[in-house]
Design an enzyme around this catalytic site. Structure first.
Site, PDB file in Angstrom:
ATOM      1  N   ASN A 209      34.941  47.367  45.165  1.00 14.31           N
ATOM      2  CA  ASN A 209      35.630  47.376  43.657  1.00 14.31           C
ATOM      3  C   ASN A 209      34.694  48.262  42.996  1.00 14.31           C
ATOM      4  OD1 ASN A 209      33.594  45.489  42.889  1.00 14.31           O
ATOM      5  ND2 ASN A 209      34.350  44.268  44.252  1.00 14.31           N
ATOM      6  N   LYS A 288      35.563  55.727  64.369  1.00 16.27           N
ATOM      7  CA  LYS A 288      36.267  56.124  63.159  1.00 16.27           C
ATOM      8  C   LYS A 288      37.757  56.224  63.458  1.00 16.27           C
ATOM      9  CE  LYS A 288      36.808  60.284  60.160  1.00 16.27           C
ATOM     10  NZ  LYS A 288      36.366  61.547  60.028  1.00 16.27           N
ATOM     11  N   PHE A 326      31.003  33.716  37.190  1.00 11.87           N
ATOM     12  CA  PHE A 326      31.814  34.589  36.369  1.00 11.87           C
ATOM     13  C   PHE A 326      33.062  34.618  36.612  1.00 11.87           C
ATOM     14  CE2 PHE A 326      28.967  37.726  33.761  1.00 11.87           C
ATOM     15  CZ  PHE A 326      27.468  37.211  34.247  1.00 11.87           C
ATOM     16  N   LYS A 340      38.609  27.937  36.885  1.00 11.42           N
ATOM     17  CA  LYS A 340      37.711  28.146  38.057  1.00 11.42           C
ATOM     18  C   LYS A 340      36.365  27.255  37.496  1.00 11.42           C
ATOM     19  CE  LYS A 340      38.701  32.880  38.862  1.00 11.42           C
ATOM     20  NZ  LYS A 340      38.920  34.385  38.517  1.00 11.42           N
TER      21      LYS A 340
HETATM   22  O1  PMT Z   1      28.503  45.155  38.074  1.00  6.95           O
HETATM   23  P1  PMT Z   1      28.803  45.367  36.537  1.00  6.95           P
HETATM   24  O2  PMT Z   1      29.390  46.862  36.607  1.00  6.95           O
HETATM   25  O3  PMT Z   1      27.999  45.370  35.443  1.00  6.95           O
HETATM   26  O4  PMT Z   1      30.254  44.371  36.170  1.00  6.95           O
HETATM   27  C1  PMT Z   1      30.249  43.263  35.872  1.00  6.95           C
HETATM   28  C2  PMT Z   1      30.993  42.202  36.440  1.00  6.95           C
HETATM   29  C3  PMT Z   1      32.506  42.786  35.854  1.00  6.95           C
HETATM   30  C4  PMT Z   1      31.323  42.493  37.971  1.00  6.95           C
HETATM   31  C5  PMT Z   1      30.817  40.781  36.138  1.00  6.95           C
HETATM   32  O5  PMT Z   1      30.777  40.735  34.720  1.00  6.95           O
HETATM   33  C6  PMT Z   1      31.750  39.735  36.568  1.00  6.95           C
HETATM   34  O6  PMT Z   1      32.853  39.402  36.170  1.00  6.95           O
HETATM   35  N1  PMT Z   1      31.344  39.549  38.057  1.00  6.95           N
HETATM   36  C7  PMT Z   1      32.455  38.653  38.587  1.00  6.95           C
HETATM   37  C8  PMT Z   1      33.609  39.416  39.267  1.00  6.95           C
HETATM   38  C9  PMT Z   1      34.440  38.628  40.175  1.00  6.95           C
HETATM   39  O7  PMT Z   1      34.526  38.669  41.269  1.00  6.95           O
HETATM   40  O8  PMT Z   1      35.189  37.686  39.557  1.00  6.95           O
HETATM   41  P2  PMT Z   1      36.157  36.579  40.075  1.00  6.95           P
HETATM   42  O9  PMT Z   1      37.084  36.038  39.079  1.00  6.95           O
HETATM   43  O10 PMT Z   1      36.945  37.248  41.297  1.00  6.95           O
HETATM   44  O11 PMT Z   1      35.441  35.509  40.950  1.00  6.95           O
HETATM   45  C10 PMT Z   1      34.922  34.201  40.276  1.00  6.95           C
HETATM   46  C11 PMT Z   1      33.563  34.098  40.733  1.00  6.95           C
HETATM   47  O12 PMT Z   1      33.592  33.550  41.974  1.00  6.95           O
HETATM   48  C12 PMT Z   1      32.386  35.128  40.570  1.00  6.95           C
HETATM   49  O13 PMT Z   1      31.286  34.352  39.969  1.00  6.95           O
HETATM   50  C13 PMT Z   1      32.219  35.563  41.733  1.00  6.95           C
HETATM   51  O14 PMT Z   1      30.942  36.073  42.197  1.00  6.95           O
HETATM   52  C14 PMT Z   1      32.608  34.047  42.694  1.00  6.95           C
HETATM   53  N2  PMT Z   1      33.086  34.736  43.925  1.00  6.95           N
HETATM   54  C15 PMT Z   1      34.534  35.472  44.028  1.00  6.95           C
HETATM   55  C16 PMT Z   1      35.039  35.613  45.326  1.00  6.95           C
HETATM   56  C17 PMT Z   1      34.364  34.991  46.466  1.00  6.95           C
HETATM   57  N3  PMT Z   1      35.009  35.481  47.863  1.00  6.95           N
HETATM   58  N4  PMT Z   1      33.136  34.528  46.234  1.00  6.95           N
HETATM   59  C18 PMT Z   1      32.816  34.496  45.110  1.00  6.95           C
HETATM   60  O15 PMT Z   1      31.489  33.672  45.024  1.00  6.95           O
END
Ligand code: PMT
Length: 399
Positions: A209, A288, A326, A340
C-alpha cells in the site's frame, strides 16, 4: 516539538565541515528557534558570517573586542542567553583550548561562561582524531559534563578514509532537539509500528500500500525526544531511523506480527501506525512467475487473510498497558473508528480520512480525529511531527 522557540548558540570553528552548519542553522531557524552564530577566525575562513546572518536573521559574532550594539558585556550576554550550545565542527585546537581552560577568543570565553549544556561535534582528520592528546582532552571534557558527539566514518576532505566526519545536518538538528525537549515520557517503554508491509507473489512482485512510514517514524522520533525508550517496528520505507530509537525492520505482516508479539508484553504504550496488509497471496512462488505461464486474459490470485496484529494485542493487553490504533477510513470516519476502538479493545484510536489524496498516506501532513471511549477531538491539518506530539500529549492525558 515540545520545547520550541529556544535560544541556540552555534559555535563554528575552523574545519571544512563548517559548510554543513549553514543547513543546520537554516533548519533550526525554520523550526522557530532563535539561532545565534559565533565564529572563530578559523571558521570564517570556510564560510562567511554574512551567510549565517542572512539565514538566522541574527547578527553573527566573531570578535571579543568589537563594541556591542547595545551596552552589554558581549561574551556574558551571549553565554547567558544560550539555552544550549553546539560547537560544530569542533577542531582539535578548540577542544584542546577548552580542555585546558584557555579562553582567548569570543567562542572560548562564551563557552567558559555558559551554564547551558554544551554539545561538541569533533570533526577532523582521522589521525588527528585518534591522537592520544585529542582523545584525552575529549575524555576529560566528557567527565566535566560536555556531551561529545561521535564523528562519522567515511571519506574525509583531507583524502583519508576513517573516523572524523561531522554528522549530517539532520542528525545534528536531532541531537539538539532531543536535548531541548521536555522529558515527560522518561521511564516509559513505547512500541510503535510504521510503514507498509509487502506480501510477495514471487521473488520480484508483492502486494502493498502507499504508506511511507512518515507518521509512525514521527511518533517514534517525538517519543524518543520526550525521553521514552522507543522500539520501532518498521515495514519497508525510505526513511532514516530516528536517533536513539531501536529500529527493527520487517517486510511481511507475519514478520511484523512476530516482532510485535516478541516485544509487546514489556511495553507501557503500543501504537500501531503501520498499514498492515489485510491479505497475502495464498501461494507465493519460489521462482519468478513467467508471463508465458498465464496465457488466458485473466489470472486469479488467491489471497489469505493476515492476522489482525492490533486485535490480538487488544486481547492480551495487560493491566496498565495503553493500546493505540490508527484507522484509515474513506467514509463514515468517526463511526468506523469508534467501532474499531471497541472491537479491538483499544484505549485510543487515531482516525484519518484517506479520501483526501493530499493527506494521510505518504503526505507530509495529516488531519486526524483522536478518539477514546469517552472523548473525541478533531485536529486541524498539521505536519506529522507536530501531530505526533499532540497524539503523545493525549496519550499522557488519558493513560
Ligand atoms: O505511513 P504514512 O505515509 O505516514 O501514512 C500514515 C497512515 C495513513 C498509514 C497512518 O496514519 C494510518 O492510518 N495507519 C493505519 C492504516 C491502517 O492499516 O488502517 P486500518 O484501518 O486498516 O487498520 C486499523 C488498525 O489495525 C491500524 O492500527 C493497523 O495498524 C492495525 N492492523 C490492521 C490490519 C492488520 N492485519 N493488523 C493490524 O494490526
Amino acid at each position: 516539538m515540545k520545547g520550541l522557540n529556544k535560544n541556540i548558540l552555534l559555535g563554528i570553528t575552523g574545519g571544512i565541515a563548517a559548510y554543513k552548519m549553514v543547513e543546520v542553522a537554516s533548519r533550526l531557524t525554520k523550526l522557530g528557534h532563535s539561532v545565534h552564530v559565533v565564529m572563530t577566525e578559523g571558521g570564517r575562513q570556510f564560510v562567511t558570517p554574512l551567510t549565517f546572518q542572512n539565514i538566522t536573521l541574527n547578527p553573527v559574532e566573531t570578535d571579543l573586542f568589537t563594541p556591542p550594539r547595545h551596552y552589554e558585556v558581549k561574551h556574558i550576554s551571549l553565554a547567558d542567553r544560550a539555552e544550549i550550545c553546539l560547537i560544530a565542527p569542533a577542531t582539535a585546537n578548540f577542544i584542546g583550548k577548552l580542555a585546558n581552560g584557555i579562553a582567548d577568543d569570543l567562542l572560548t570565553t562564551i563557552i567558559m561562561a555558559s551554564k547551558a549544556p554544551v554539545l561538541l561535534a569533533p570533526s577532523m582528520n582521522v589521525n588527528m582524531f585518534d591522537n592520544p592528546i585529542v582523545q584525552e582532552n575529549l575524555t576529560y571534557l566528557r567527565e566535566k559534563g560536555y556531551e561529545v558527539l561521535e564523528p562519522g566514518t567515511g571519506y574525509l576532505a583531507c583524502g583519508y578514509e576513517g573516523k572524523g566526519r561531522l554528522p549530517e545536518p539532520a542528525e545534528l538538528v536531532e541531537y539538539l532537539l532531543r536535548h531541548l525537549t521536555v522529558k515527560d515520557f522518561s521511564g516509559k517503554r513505547v512500541l510503535i509500528s510504521a510503514g507498509p508491509t509487502r506480501e510477495p507473489f514471487d521473488p520480484v512482485r508483492f502486494l502493498t500500500n502507499y504508506s511511507s512510514g512518515k507518521m509512525g517514524y514521527a511518533l517514534a522520533r517525538a517519543a524518543a525526544y520526550r525521553g521514552a525508550e522507543v522500539k520501532l517496528i518498521s515495514g519497508p520505507t525510505d526513511l532514516n531511523p530516528p536517533l536513539g530509537v531501536e529500529t527493527i525492520y520487517v517486510k511481511r505482516a507475519l514478520e511484523m506480527k512476530e516482532a510485535v508479539d516478541c516485544l509487546a508484553d514489556e511495553q507501557d504504550i503500543i501504537i500501531m501506525a503501520a498499514a498492515v496488509a489485510d491479505f497475502r497471496p495464498a501461494n507465493p512462488q519460489k521462482d519468478k512467475i513467467k508471463k508465458s505461464s498465464h496465457k488466458q486474459e485473466h489470472t486469479e490470485i488467491k489471497l489469505l487473510p493476515n492476522p489482525d496484529i492490533l486485535a490480538e494485542l487488544g486481547k492480551r493487553k495487560r493491566p496498565g498497558q495503553f493500546l493505540v490504533g490508527f484507522a484509515a477510513e474513506s467514509r463514515n470516519l468517526s463511526e468506523n473508528a469508534r467501532d474499531k476502538l471497541r472491537k479491538k479493545n483499544l484505549d485510543m484510536i487515531i482516525a484519518n480520512d484517506i479520501s483526501n489524496p493530499r493527506l494521510g498516506f505518504a503526505s507530509e501532513e495529516n488531519q486526524v480525529l483522536i478518539m477514546t471511549a469517552s472523548s473525541s477531538n478533531q485536529l486541524p491539518q498539521l505536519k506529522k511531527l507536530k501531530l505526533a506530539d499532540i497524539i503523545l500529549d493525549n496519550i499522557l492525558h488519558y493513560q
